[in-house]
Scaffold this active site. Structure first.
Site, short mmCIF file in Angstrom:
data_model
loop_
_atom_site.label_atom_id
_atom_site.label_comp_id
_atom_site.label_asym_id
_atom_site.label_seq_id
_atom_site.Cartn_x
_atom_site.Cartn_y
_atom_site.Cartn_z
CB CYS A 1 -21.80 13.46 -50.84
SG CYS A 1 -20.78 14.71 -50.01
CG ASP B 1 -26.88 9.89 -48.59
OD1 ASP B 1 -26.53 10.37 -49.68
OD2 ASP B 1 -26.12 9.84 -47.60
CG HIS C 1 -22.65 12.63 -46.42
ND1 HIS C 1 -22.00 12.18 -47.56
CD2 HIS C 1 -23.87 12.01 -46.43
CE1 HIS C 1 -22.78 11.33 -48.21
NE2 HIS C 1 -23.92 11.22 -47.55
#
Length: 262
Positions: A170, A229, A214
């Site tokens: 991520c 995202d 995250h």
């Protein structure tokens, strides 16, 4: 679970910078929820809240203008605090694009800059540019992995990730996505925290672990900071099921610890 908000990029590292104090809280309408959060020590002075925080009952802590929660002292022992959040609220942005939401170093990553310049020439709509960037990640043979190899700290690390290795987790996707948007003159910031959690059947509480760490983006669109995202278009399984299955094949130590959010 919102933690630190990162504004400044020097070509190698994203940093918080000055978050600004006394931000407008989220509305406390019928969709607001109240909960108690118990935080294990992490030796930093940022705290975690469910988006978006409306009220926090904790002495020595305050909400910044970017809706991050901060305390005067680093958390060196277990800490409990009560929060009211509104998951349906949207973070209002400034009337004019904030310069720090567009900040980039003067040099480095020429291919990413050129790609973003092309998108800007094709459309001056921020939403259209966001769609272009998401499509680039979705259709570019990118791969989500917790073992991307040695950390690249060179001045052209974004270029190397976007056009060569195309494998990461991520942090790689969010940071590269933010670089592309800023190069295309679309304000964006990074948010680090946690995604999801699991209900403990014995106590009925939600357990959020380091494996849930995250990093995502918030883009200024239509006057509001909207969560986008980029990891979702590459690895939707990460958002739906967490990292347990991935960690099982990646060794004991998760690269997510690089975020420093544990």
């Amino acid at each position: 679970w919102r933690g630190i908000v990162l504004w400044e990029f020097d070509g190698r590292t994203w940093r918080r910078g000055d978050p600004g104090q006394s931000g407008p809280p989220a509305a406390t309408d019928g969709s607001a929820v109240t909960y108690t959060l118990t935080l294990e020590p992490h030796n930093r002075n940022w705290l975690f809240v469910l988006d978006l925080p409306a009220r926090v009952d904790l002495r020595g802590a305050w909400l910044n203008s970017d809706h991050s929660l901060q305390s005067w002292r680093p958390v060196t022992g277990r800490l409990s605090y009560r929060v009211m959040s509104n998951p349906e609220a949207r973070a209002q942005g400034p009337r004019t694009p904030p310069p720090r939401g567009l900040q980039l170093p003067p040099a480095g990553n020429p291919r990413a800059r050129e790609l973003a310049r092309q998108w800007r020439q094709e459309s001056d709509s921020p939403r259209a540019i966001v769609d272009q960037a998401l499509a680039f990640l979705s259709n570019g043979d990118f791969r989500y992995t917790l073992e991307p190899g040695a950390t690249d700290t060179s001045a052209d690390a974004i270029d190397r990730f976007l056009f060569a290795t195309r494998a990461g987790f991520c942090e790689h996707f969010a940071a590269s996505f933010a670089f592309l948007l800023r190069a295309a003159e679309v304000p964006v910031r990074l948010v680090g925290g946690y995604l999801g959690g699991r209900v403990n059947p014995l106590g009925g509480h939600l357990v959020v672990r380091q494996a849930d760490a995250h990093l995502w983006c918030e883009v200024l669109l239509d006057g509001h900071w909207q969560r986008i995202d980029p990891t979702a278009v590459v690895a939707p399984r990460r958002l739906e099921g967490g990292t347990d299955e991935l960690l099982a094949t990646a060794g004991a130590d998760s690269p997510l610890a690089l975020l420093g959010l544990g």
